[in-house]
Design an enzyme around this catalytic site. Structure first.
Site: not given
Ligand code: ATP
Length: 340
Positions: A124, A169, A202, A226, A230
């Site tokens: 970002y 990851k 994951d 982010d 959610d």
């Protein structure tokens, strides 16, 4: 003591919730002697339409000179407003709690976790380039940013259930996530009282649904945080129940996780709890910084009134209720008056 607050209503449902929130905060201020001085400043899509700029200089100055900022959601201009404010004021820690409250249909009733997301770097950073048929985005990670977000997460875990899971990851993103993972381990070694683990993103996405009660603090990078936050909000009633804090050194901005919800804007049915619980996080932060007991009381009072509202069925349609935003806010205002 007295605090200057900047409120940015934002767009869509933010414009409906903000005046009610200000009314509620003024009531709290009178009841508890908080001495809040609230100023409203604008930013977002509507501001761009009306003033030709999504984040006016005057709003930036207000944020800079206030003790804390409460920001509503902005629509398409999020990158120019939220991301810029976070970078401008170096609000490096994005803190997003997900907690089961009674009266809300949650996946389980014992979820109480916090996602701590690095807020200034990663994908970002906005370093994207395109040429011909190819587009490239740069993922920037620095040791300094990884270290300070990890220190924040471990400090928070020490005040909570004492567990941190670093989510990354590193098996695929060997350099960027590799650095993040290495630094998290270093910081973990300085906090022997905190149980530390690592999880690939994951697996974390899966385990959030499989066993959310096992988590305390999830420490992660910008984009992963982010997305996972959610997801986490859906475990505890949805985006209307998801507050957040953006914290820097001595400066902070609090905002609901949700967006401007154009599909329900103007209907008066937006769930205000994510915004109200963001105000709770603000008072908690002000208490930690200033040691003002009135701020601690405000934070506790807000949460217990939210619990009362939910238990008594003061819920908007997203939570299965039939109340309007204004009904919920008026209940909360009465409730705090009765409790003090
Ligand atoms: P953005 O791009 O600004 O994030 P979006 O539409 O992708 O906008 P949201 O605005 O967060 O994302 O909305 C996602 C869904 O959740 C919508 O259906 C919206 O109505 C719902 N929603 C979000 N916040 C609330 C809220 N406070 N109360 C009720 N419903 C909400």
């Amino acid at each position: 003591m007295g605090y200057r607050l900047t409120v940015i209503p934002g767009d869509g449902i933010g414009r409906e919730i903000s005046p009610l929130l200000i009314d509620f905060l003024e009531e709290l201020s009178d009841l508890l002697g908080l001495g809040l001085e609230i100023e409203v400043h604008h930013a977002g899509d509507r501001c761009l339409e009306e003033l030709g700029v999504a984040l006016p200089e005057e709003t930036v100055k207000a944020v800079a000179s206030s003790d804390a900022t409460l920001k509503g959601p902005v629509g398409e201009t999020a990158m120019d407003v939220v991301v810029r404010l976070r970078q401008m004021f170096d609000l490096y820690a994005n803190v997003r709690p997900a907690k089961s409250y009674p009266g809300v249909k949650c996946l389980r009733d014992d979820i109480d976790l916090v996602i701590v997301r690095e807020n200034t770097e990663g994908l970002y950073k906005g370093l994207e380039f395109e040429g011909g048929d190819c587009a490239v985005g740069l993922r920037v990670m620095t040791k300094r940013a990884c270290e300070r977000i990890a220190e924040y997460a471990f400090g928070l875990a020490e005040l909570r259930k004492g567990k941190v899971v670093a989510v990354h990851k590193a098996n695929v993103l060997r350099k960027t996530c590799g650095l993040f993972s290495r630094v998290c381990r270093e910081v973990a070694s300085r906090h022997p009282g905190v149980e530390f683990g690592e999880m690939y993103v994951d697996a974390a996405a899966m385990n959030l649904i499989r066993q959310p009660q096992s988590f305390d603090v999830l420490l992660t990078t910008n984009m992963f945080g982010d997305i996972l936050s959610d997801e986490a909000s859906q475990l505890v009633g949805g985006l209307g129940m998801a507050p957040s804090a953006n914290l820097g050194e001595g400066r902070a901005m609090f905002e609901p996780v949700h967006g401007s919800a154009p599909d329900i804007a103007g209907m008066g049915i937006a769930n205000p709890f994510s915004t109200v619980l963001s105000a709770k996080l603000m008072f908690e932060w002000l208490y930690e910084r200033k040691g003002d007991e009135a701020c601690r009381t405000a934070s506790e009072l807000i949460e217990s009134s939210v619990v009362d509202a939910l238990t008594e069925g003061f819920k908007t349609p997203d939570l299965g209720g039939d109340k309007k935003t204004a009904d919920v806010m008026s209940y909360l205002k009465d409730r705090v008056r009765h409790k003090v």
